[in-house]
Design a protein around this motif. Structure first.
Motif, PDB file in Angstrom:
ATOM      1  N   ALA A 125      24.547  10.439  -0.918  1.00 44.48           N
ATOM      2  CA  ALA A 125      25.257   9.163  -0.903  1.00 44.48           C
ATOM      3  C   ALA A 125      26.000   8.970   0.414  1.00 44.48           C
ATOM      4  N   VAL A 126      26.665  10.005   0.899  1.00 41.43           N
ATOM      5  CA  VAL A 126      27.385   9.919   2.167  1.00 41.43           C
ATOM      6  C   VAL A 126      26.413   9.663   3.304  1.00 41.43           C
ATOM      7  N   PHE A 127      25.262  10.330   3.285  1.00 41.10           N
ATOM      8  CA  PHE A 127      24.247  10.143   4.323  1.00 41.10           C
ATOM      9  C   PHE A 127      23.794   8.690   4.385  1.00 41.10           C
ATOM     10  N   PHE A 128      23.481   8.095   3.249  1.00 40.11           N
ATOM     11  CA  PHE A 128      22.997   6.715   3.231  1.00 40.11           C
ATOM     12  C   PHE A 128      24.094   5.724   3.608  1.00 40.11           C
ATOM     13  N   ILE A 129      25.325   5.997   3.222  1.00 42.32           N
ATOM     14  CA  ILE A 129      26.435   5.125   3.610  1.00 42.32           C
ATOM     15  C   ILE A 129      26.626   5.170   5.119  1.00 42.32           C
ATOM     16  N   CYS A 130      26.607   6.373   5.687  1.00 40.00           N
ATOM     17  CA  CYS A 130      26.771   6.511   7.143  1.00 40.00           C
ATOM     18  C   CYS A 130      25.598   5.900   7.892  1.00 40.00           C
ATOM     19  N   LEU A 131      24.404   6.023   7.360  1.00 39.62           N
ATOM     20  CA  LEU A 131      23.224   5.442   7.996  1.00 39.62           C
ATOM     21  C   LEU A 131      23.377   3.930   8.108  1.00 39.62           C
ATOM     22  N   ASN A 132      23.881   3.291   7.065  1.00 39.40           N
ATOM     23  CA  ASN A 132      24.095   1.841   7.099  1.00 39.40           C
ATOM     24  C   ASN A 132      25.256   1.451   8.006  1.00 39.40           C
ATOM     25  N   ASP A 171      23.257  -5.031  13.550  1.00 39.23           N
ATOM     26  CA  ASP A 171      22.770  -6.284  12.996  1.00 39.23           C
ATOM     27  C   ASP A 171      21.539  -6.720  13.759  1.00 39.23           C
ATOM     28  N   GLY A 172      20.624  -7.348  13.077  1.00 39.06           N
ATOM     29  CA  GLY A 172      19.415  -7.830  13.721  1.00 39.06           C
ATOM     30  C   GLY A 172      19.614  -9.180  14.365  1.00 39.06           C
ATOM     31  N   ASP A 173      18.715  -9.517  15.287  1.00 40.05           N
ATOM     32  CA  ASP A 173      18.759 -10.804  15.971  1.00 40.05           C
ATOM     33  C   ASP A 173      17.699 -11.764  15.431  1.00 40.05           C
ATOM     34  N   PHE A 174      16.553 -11.220  14.998  1.00 42.87           N
ATOM     35  CA  PHE A 174      15.491 -12.054  14.453  1.00 42.87           C
ATOM     36  C   PHE A 174      14.619 -11.219  13.526  1.00 42.87           C
ATOM     37  N   ILE A 175      13.730 -11.907  12.802  1.00 47.43           N
ATOM     38  CA  ILE A 175      12.767 -11.186  11.975  1.00 47.43           C
ATOM     39  C   ILE A 175      11.373 -11.390  12.549  1.00 47.43           C
ATOM     40  N   SER A 176      10.582 -10.363  12.420  1.00 45.20           N
ATOM     41  CA  SER A 176       9.176 -10.425  12.785  1.00 45.20           C
ATOM     42  C   SER A 176       8.387 -10.545  11.486  1.00 45.20           C
ATOM     43  N   LYS A 230      19.856  -5.852   8.854  1.00 45.77           N
ATOM     44  CA  LYS A 230      20.078  -4.765   9.806  1.00 45.77           C
ATOM     45  C   LYS A 230      18.770  -4.390  10.496  1.00 45.77           C
ATOM     46  N   GLN A 231      18.885  -3.898  11.721  1.00 44.57           N
ATOM     47  CA  GLN A 231      17.712  -3.512  12.502  1.00 44.57           C
ATOM     48  C   GLN A 231      16.819  -2.565  11.693  1.00 44.57           C
ATOM     49  N   ASN A 232      15.530  -2.857  11.714  1.00 44.34           N
ATOM     50  CA  ASN A 232      14.468  -2.093  11.045  1.00 44.34           C
ATOM     51  C   ASN A 232      14.440  -2.241   9.530  1.00 44.34           C
ATOM     52  N   ASP A 233      15.307  -3.054   8.923  1.00 47.54           N
ATOM     53  CA  ASP A 233      15.173  -3.355   7.497  1.00 47.54           C
ATOM     54  C   ASP A 233      13.848  -4.071   7.291  1.00 47.54           C
ATOM     55  N   THR A 234      13.199  -3.833   6.177  1.00 46.85           N
ATOM     56  CA  THR A 234      11.906  -4.465   5.918  1.00 46.85           C
ATOM     57  C   THR A 234      11.795  -4.960   4.484  1.00 46.85           C
ATOM     58  N   LYS A 281      -0.258  -8.540   1.866  1.00 47.87           N
ATOM     59  CA  LYS A 281      -0.281  -7.899   3.185  1.00 47.87           C
ATOM     60  C   LYS A 281       0.695  -8.564   4.161  1.00 47.87           C
ATOM     61  N   VAL A 282       1.908  -8.864   3.652  1.00 48.44           N
ATOM     62  CA  VAL A 282       2.961  -9.494   4.456  1.00 48.44           C
ATOM     63  C   VAL A 282       4.064  -8.464   4.693  1.00 48.44           C
ATOM     64  N   LEU A 283       4.502  -8.372   5.955  1.00 49.39           N
ATOM     65  CA  LEU A 283       5.575  -7.462   6.335  1.00 49.39           C
ATOM     66  C   LEU A 283       6.626  -8.239   7.117  1.00 49.39           C
ATOM     67  N   ILE A 284       7.877  -8.161   6.670  1.00 47.19           N
ATOM     68  CA  ILE A 284       8.989  -8.793   7.361  1.00 47.19           C
ATOM     69  C   ILE A 284       9.909  -7.674   7.837  1.00 47.19           C
ATOM     70  N   THR A 285      10.199  -7.643   9.140  1.00 49.82           N
ATOM     71  CA  THR A 285      11.033  -6.599   9.720  1.00 49.82           C
ATOM     72  C   THR A 285      12.143  -7.231  10.549  1.00 49.82           C
ATOM     73  N   VAL A 286      13.354  -6.722  10.393  1.00 48.75           N
ATOM     74  CA  VAL A 286      14.477  -7.179  11.209  1.00 48.75           C
ATOM     75  C   VAL A 286      14.425  -6.453  12.551  1.00 48.75           C
ATOM     76  N   VAL A 287      14.556  -7.223  13.618  1.00 47.79           N
ATOM     77  CA  VAL A 287      14.502  -6.688  14.972  1.00 47.79           C
ATOM     78  C   VAL A 287      15.803  -7.040  15.681  1.00 47.79           C
ATOM     79  N   SER A 288      16.297  -6.111  16.481  1.00 47.32           N
ATOM     80  CA  SER A 288      17.492  -6.336  17.270  1.00 47.32           C
ATOM     81  C   SER A 288      17.129  -6.286  18.740  1.00 47.32           C
ATOM     82  N   GLU A 289      17.759  -7.134  19.527  1.00 44.25           N
ATOM     83  CA  GLU A 289      17.526  -7.101  20.966  1.00 44.25           C
ATOM     84  C   GLU A 289      18.279  -5.948  21.619  1.00 44.25           C
ATOM     85  N   THR A 290      19.241  -5.363  20.898  1.00 42.98           N
ATOM     86  CA  THR A 290      19.974  -4.195  21.378  1.00 42.98           C
ATOM     87  C   THR A 290      19.221  -2.957  20.936  1.00 42.98           C
TER      88      THR A 290
END
Length: 113
Positions: free
Chosen positions: A9-16, A21-26, A84-88, A95-104
């Protein structure tokens, strides 16, 4: 057992905490990018596949979610919103994939470069 659960639980909380934050979705269909949509703009975007199946992704308040899908199981529609960056969100039947991308760009440990 309880200590392993607490560590997880601590690992997943720290990971988040360190995800940026993402800038756009692909949006990809069959591994081809069909759209890149900004997360700062509230919109609905219809994703049409070659076989006439459609999904609708909605961006609102900096988060994206699958509003509707023609797939039988609706797992993608029931998925939580992503921001968040890399959320999908994946719709396997369509066969649809939505991924959050960050410019940072982030380092391996999640810290922005």
């Amino acid at each position: 057992m309880a200590s392993a659960l607490a560590v997880s639980a601590v690992f997943f909380i720290c990971l988040n905490c360190f995800s940026s934050d993402g800038d756009f979705i692909s949006v990809k269909v069959n591994d081809f990018t069909v759209a890149e949509l900004p997360l700062h703009q509230d919109i609905k975007y219809e994703i049409e596949t070659d076989n006439g199946i459609s999904n609708i992704v909605e961006i609102s308040n900096g988060e994206a979610r699958m509003l509707s899908a023609d797939c039988p199981d609706k797992i993608c529609v029931n998925h939580k919103s992503i921001s968040k960056q890399n959320d999908t969100i994946v719709c396997l039947p369509n066969k649809v994939l939505i991924t959050v991308v960050s410019e940072t760009e982030n380092d391996v440990d999640g810290v922005a470069k």
